[in-house]
Design an enzyme around this catalytic site. Structure first.
Site, PDB file in Angstrom:
ATOM      1  N   HIS A 221       4.469   0.735  -1.115  1.00 34.41           N
ATOM      2  CA  HIS A 221       4.874   1.920  -0.695  1.00 34.41           C
ATOM      3  C   HIS A 221       6.424   2.662  -2.106  1.00 34.41           C
ATOM      4  O   HIS A 221       5.656   2.468  -3.048  1.00 34.41           O
ATOM      5  CB  HIS A 221       5.819   1.939   0.899  1.00 34.41           C
ATOM      6  CG  HIS A 221       6.748   2.519   0.905  1.00 34.41           C
ATOM      7  ND1 HIS A 221       6.122   4.315   0.195  1.00 34.41           N
ATOM      8  CD2 HIS A 221       7.559   3.201   2.115  1.00 34.41           C
ATOM      9  CE1 HIS A 221       7.146   5.126   1.010  1.00 34.41           C
ATOM     10  NE2 HIS A 221       7.364   4.381   2.435  1.00 34.41           N
ATOM     11  N   HIS A 260      -3.923   6.272  -3.227  1.00 33.92           N
ATOM     12  CA  HIS A 260      -2.623   6.739  -1.398  1.00 33.92           C
ATOM     13  C   HIS A 260      -3.107   6.832  -0.282  1.00 33.92           C
ATOM     14  O   HIS A 260      -4.359   7.186  -0.023  1.00 33.92           O
ATOM     15  CB  HIS A 260      -2.410   8.353  -2.117  1.00 33.92           C
ATOM     16  CG  HIS A 260      -0.929   9.033  -1.743  1.00 33.92           C
ATOM     17  ND1 HIS A 260      -1.269   9.686  -0.699  1.00 33.92           N
ATOM     18  CD2 HIS A 260      -0.106   8.396  -2.338  1.00 33.92           C
ATOM     19  CE1 HIS A 260       0.579   9.820  -0.337  1.00 33.92           C
ATOM     20  NE2 HIS A 260       0.508   9.182  -0.906  1.00 33.92           N
ATOM     21  N   ASP A 311       4.210   7.208  -8.160  1.00 25.89           N
ATOM     22  CA  ASP A 311       5.096   5.535  -8.677  1.00 25.89           C
ATOM     23  C   ASP A 311       4.577   6.277 -10.696  1.00 25.89           C
ATOM     24  O   ASP A 311       5.663   5.593 -11.292  1.00 25.89           O
ATOM     25  CB  ASP A 311       4.805   4.993  -7.505  1.00 25.89           C
ATOM     26  CG  ASP A 311       5.885   5.124  -6.663  1.00 25.89           C
ATOM     27  OD1 ASP A 311       7.078   5.651  -7.241  1.00 25.89           O
ATOM     28  OD2 ASP A 311       5.253   4.673  -5.966  1.00 25.89           O
TER      29      ASP A 311
HETATM   30  C1  LIG Z   1       5.461   6.726  -3.201  1.00 22.20           C
HETATM   31  C2  LIG Z   1       4.569   5.228  -2.195  1.00 22.20           C
HETATM   32  O1  LIG Z   1       4.906   5.209  -1.673  1.00 22.20           O
HETATM   33  S1  LIG Z   1       2.630   6.689  -3.100  1.00 22.20           S
HETATM   34  C3  LIG Z   1       2.217   4.630  -2.359  1.00 22.20           C
HETATM   35  C4  LIG Z   1       2.065   3.984  -3.803  1.00 22.20           C
HETATM   36  N1  LIG Z   1       2.373   2.343  -3.553  1.00 22.20           N
HETATM   37  C5  LIG Z   1       1.066   1.964  -4.809  1.00 22.20           C
HETATM   38  O2  LIG Z   1       0.684   2.343  -5.581  1.00 22.20           O
HETATM   39  C6  LIG Z   1       0.216   0.807  -4.598  1.00 22.20           C
HETATM   40  C7  LIG Z   1      -0.731   0.557  -4.401  1.00 22.20           C
HETATM   41  N2  LIG Z   1      -1.746   1.467  -4.008  1.00 22.20           N
HETATM   42  C8  LIG Z   1      -2.402   0.843  -2.935  1.00 22.20           C
HETATM   43  O3  LIG Z   1      -1.939  -0.214  -2.143  1.00 22.20           O
HETATM   44  C9  LIG Z   1      -3.020   1.980  -2.000  1.00 22.20           C
HETATM   45  O4  LIG Z   1      -3.458   3.124  -2.779  1.00 22.20           O
HETATM   46  C10 LIG Z   1      -2.085   2.168  -0.993  1.00 22.20           C
HETATM   47  C11 LIG Z   1      -1.237   1.099  -0.149  1.00 22.20           C
HETATM   48  C12 LIG Z   1      -0.985   3.478  -1.952  1.00 22.20           C
HETATM   49  C13 LIG Z   1      -3.212   3.215   0.260  1.00 22.20           C
HETATM   50  O5  LIG Z   1      -3.851   2.142   1.102  1.00 22.20           O
HETATM   51  P1  LIG Z   1      -5.077   2.184   1.496  1.00 22.20           P
HETATM   52  O6  LIG Z   1      -5.432   4.053   1.717  1.00 22.20           O
HETATM   53  O7  LIG Z   1      -5.442   1.982   2.052  1.00 22.20           O
HETATM   54  O8  LIG Z   1      -6.077   2.766   0.440  1.00 22.20           O
HETATM   55  P2  LIG Z   1      -7.211   4.150   0.209  1.00 22.20           P
HETATM   56  O9  LIG Z   1      -8.427   3.669   1.904  1.00 22.20           O
HETATM   57  O10 LIG Z   1      -7.385   4.803  -0.249  1.00 22.20           O
HETATM   58  O11 LIG Z   1      -8.659   2.412  -0.470  1.00 22.20           O
HETATM   59  C14 LIG Z   1      -9.772   1.937  -0.366  1.00 22.20           C
HETATM   60  C15 LIG Z   1      -9.683   1.198  -1.697  1.00 22.20           C
HETATM   61  O12 LIG Z   1      -9.477   1.440  -2.625  1.00 22.20           O
HETATM   62  C16 LIG Z   1      -8.716   0.671  -3.395  1.00 22.20           C
HETATM   63  N3  LIG Z   1      -7.271   0.888  -3.974  1.00 22.20           N
HETATM   64  C17 LIG Z   1      -6.786   1.242  -3.277  1.00 22.20           C
HETATM   65  N4  LIG Z   1      -5.749   1.380  -4.148  1.00 22.20           N
HETATM   66  C18 LIG Z   1      -5.540   0.532  -4.919  1.00 22.20           C
HETATM   67  C19 LIG Z   1      -4.960   0.606  -6.665  1.00 22.20           C
HETATM   68  N5  LIG Z   1      -3.644   0.754  -6.950  1.00 22.20           N
HETATM   69  N6  LIG Z   1      -5.344  -0.469  -7.300  1.00 22.20           N
HETATM   70  C20 LIG Z   1      -6.527  -1.279  -6.555  1.00 22.20           C
HETATM   71  N7  LIG Z   1      -7.472  -1.061  -5.729  1.00 22.20           N
HETATM   72  C21 LIG Z   1      -6.927   0.020  -5.187  1.00 22.20           C
HETATM   73  C22 LIG Z   1      -8.602  -0.362  -2.233  1.00 22.20           C
HETATM   74  O13 LIG Z   1      -8.496  -2.053  -1.826  1.00 22.20           O
HETATM   75  C23 LIG Z   1      -9.702  -0.390  -0.864  1.00 22.20           C
HETATM   76  O14 LIG Z   1     -10.810  -1.092  -1.890  1.00 22.20           O
HETATM   77  P3  LIG Z   1     -12.129  -1.628  -0.328  1.00 22.20           P
HETATM   78  O15 LIG Z   1     -12.077  -0.820   0.194  1.00 22.20           O
HETATM   79  O16 LIG Z   1     -12.751  -2.739  -1.089  1.00 22.20           O
HETATM   80  O17 LIG Z   1     -10.781  -2.436   0.511  1.00 22.20           O
HETATM   81  O1  LIG Z   2       3.097   9.633   1.756  1.00 16.88           O
HETATM   82  C1  LIG Z   2       2.559   7.600   1.974  1.00 16.88           C
HETATM   83  O2  LIG Z   2       2.257   7.376   1.987  1.00 16.88           O
HETATM   84  C2  LIG Z   2       3.539   7.317   0.536  1.00 16.88           C
HETATM   85  C3  LIG Z   2       4.178   8.185  -0.559  1.00 16.88           C
HETATM   86  O3  LIG Z   2       3.561   8.751  -1.571  1.00 16.88           O
HETATM   87  C4  LIG Z   2       5.782   8.454  -0.253  1.00 16.88           C
HETATM   88  O4  LIG Z   2       6.514   8.305   0.549  1.00 16.88           O
HETATM   89  O5  LIG Z   2       6.226   9.236  -1.235  1.00 16.88           O
END
Ligand SMILES: CC(=O)SCCNC(=O)CCNC(=O)[C@H](O)C(C)(C)COP(=O)(O)OP(=O)(O)OC[C@H]1O[C@@H](n2cnc3c(N)ncnc32)[C@H](O)[C@@H]1OP(=O)(O)O
Ligand SMILES: O=C([O-])CC(=O)C(=O)O
Length: 385
Positions: A221, A260, A311
């Protein structure tokens, strides 16, 4: 990536309530606060106007904004007892733990006695968070006890002056303002949902915000901006970035700052903060961090169709502003407090305790075997396979 699997793990795609505050990805990739496009707000408003909007449902008039900023200005200083607590927290503590403690301790000193005090309690936290972060940071890292008041009119300018001891340039203040606007609100993200769950038990605002800070802390997050910085500073060039990221993907590592839970092809906040990162790179005269970030973005899209979330380009942007990496996620707190508090207020307006159900996957019904017979009982079970 293919279509999202709605339902199931992570409550993905399921509605968990109503809100008037925000839409995320409704028209494909958009983000709106109370009906305003975030790009419009980032171009034409200040963070204090956005905070006012989230709390009141309308943008302020000039007089309302002046009054609001005056109110926040008067609430910026920290009580001595809170300063004493912050001085006790070691330099190697995680700054998000400092924010959590600062918030919680302020709730001991100035508790929200009843919900009629929710606006005052929110404004107090909004005004005090920059000082909580910077007072601890400057004392623990540099042995300096800073004055928690500044002459800066905006919270962004106030934060930069607390950190650097001098007034930031207009451009840097504007970048800070835009960043705070972009991070302010995002519907039912994990930390906001945590705040709403807490609010639904009729708990106090400080408890709701403390829980939200703990939820934002994780690298999946808010912690992703810090994690993205830790990653890109290890890359020596755009080519090196691509090689090292390929290795990370091969090892099935998550690349922080990408992907995301709701957006499918882009995060509308990225293009805005990316443009500011580029401007700051030009101002800085050394664009290598920006160039490396662009290479990461291209590589992730080309190989995984994963895009930068809010981010990723915040990392280089904050770095160009001279902000220490460990303060990246606490800045997110200073901003998102507005969204959290607005959701707490909204939850309280039409409350029912949030209590979903679970699909049971445990044992069939069974009876308690007396403790003296249990070892033998477990052996029998193991033999039965
Ligand atoms: C402001 C915020 O909070 S924005 C989010 C900030 N967080 C991050 O940047 C952390 C990196 N990103 C992630 O971990 C994820 O993309 C999340 C947590 C944001 C979303 O999670 P989910 O909704 O479960 O992702 P989603 O369903 O789109 O994932 C699909 C596939 O892509 C992969 N994937 C998604 N994001 C990433 C990533 N950043 N790096 C590598 N692989 C990824 C997942 O592992 C998944 O693969 P799988 O089906 O083989 O398991
Ligand atoms: O909406 C989300 O899951 C994460 C995000 O981008 C935020 O909190 O800004």
């Amino acid at each position: 990536m293919g279509d999202k699997n709605i339902g199931g793990a992570g409550l993905r795609g399921q509605s968990a309530g109503e809100t008037k505050l925000c839409t995320v990805g409704q028209s494909g990739s958009g983000l709106t606060y109370c009906g305003y496009d975030v790009a419009d707000l980032a171009a034409n408003a200040t963070f204090e106007e956005v905070a006012y909007l989230l709390f009141n449902g309308e943008l302020p008039t000039q007089q309302q904004l002046d009054d609001y900023k005056q109110e926040l200005f008067a609430l910026r200083d920290l009580p001595d007892a809170l300063k004493a607590v912050l001085r006790l927290i070691p330099a190697d503590a995680h700054p998000m733990d400092v924010m959590r403690t600062g918030c919680s301790f302020l709730g001991n000193l100035e508790p929200e006695q009843d919900f009629s005090q929710q606006v005052r309690a929110t404004n107090r936290l909004l005004a005090a968070f920059p000082a909580i972060m910077c007072y601890w940071y400057k004392f623990s890292h540099e042995g300096v006890e800073i004055n928690c008041q500044t002459d800066q009119a905006s919270l962004g300018g106030h934060f930069l002056k607390l950190l650097n001891g001098k007034t930031a340039s207009e451009q840097h203040q504007r970048v800070m303002d835009v960043s705070l606007i972009l991070y302010a609100e995002h519907e039912f993200n994990a930390s906001t949902f945590a705040a709403r769950v807490c609010a639904s038990t009729l708990s106090d605002l400080f408890s709701c915000i403390t829980g939200a800070i703990g939820t934002l802390r994780g690298p999946l997050h808010g912690g992703a901006n810090e994690a993205a910085m830790d990653m890109i500073e290890k890359f020596s060039s755009p080519e090196d970035a691509k090689v090292k990221m390929a290795g990370m993907l091969e090892r099935k590592e998550k690349i922080m700052g990408f992907g995301h839970a709701v957006y499918r092809t882009s995060d509308p906040r990225n293009i805005i903060i990316k443009e500011w990162s580029e401007k700051l790179a030009q101002e800085n005269g050394d664009s290598s961090l920006y160039d490396i970030s662009v290479a990461c973005e291209e590589f992730m899209w080309d190989t995984k169709k994963l895009f930068c979330n809010a981010d990723f380009f915040h990392a280089s942007t904050y770095n160009y502003l001279g902000i220490p990496t460990k303060l990246f996620t606490p800045i997110f707190v200073c901003s998102r407090l507005t969204g959290w508090a607005a959701h707490v207020m909204e939850q309280r307006e039409n409350n029912r305790i949030i209590r979903p159900s679970a699909d049971y996957t445990g044992s069939e019904p069974r009876i308690v075997v007396p403790i003296e017979q249990r070892e033998q009982h477990f052996q029998q079970l193991a033999m039965q396979g």
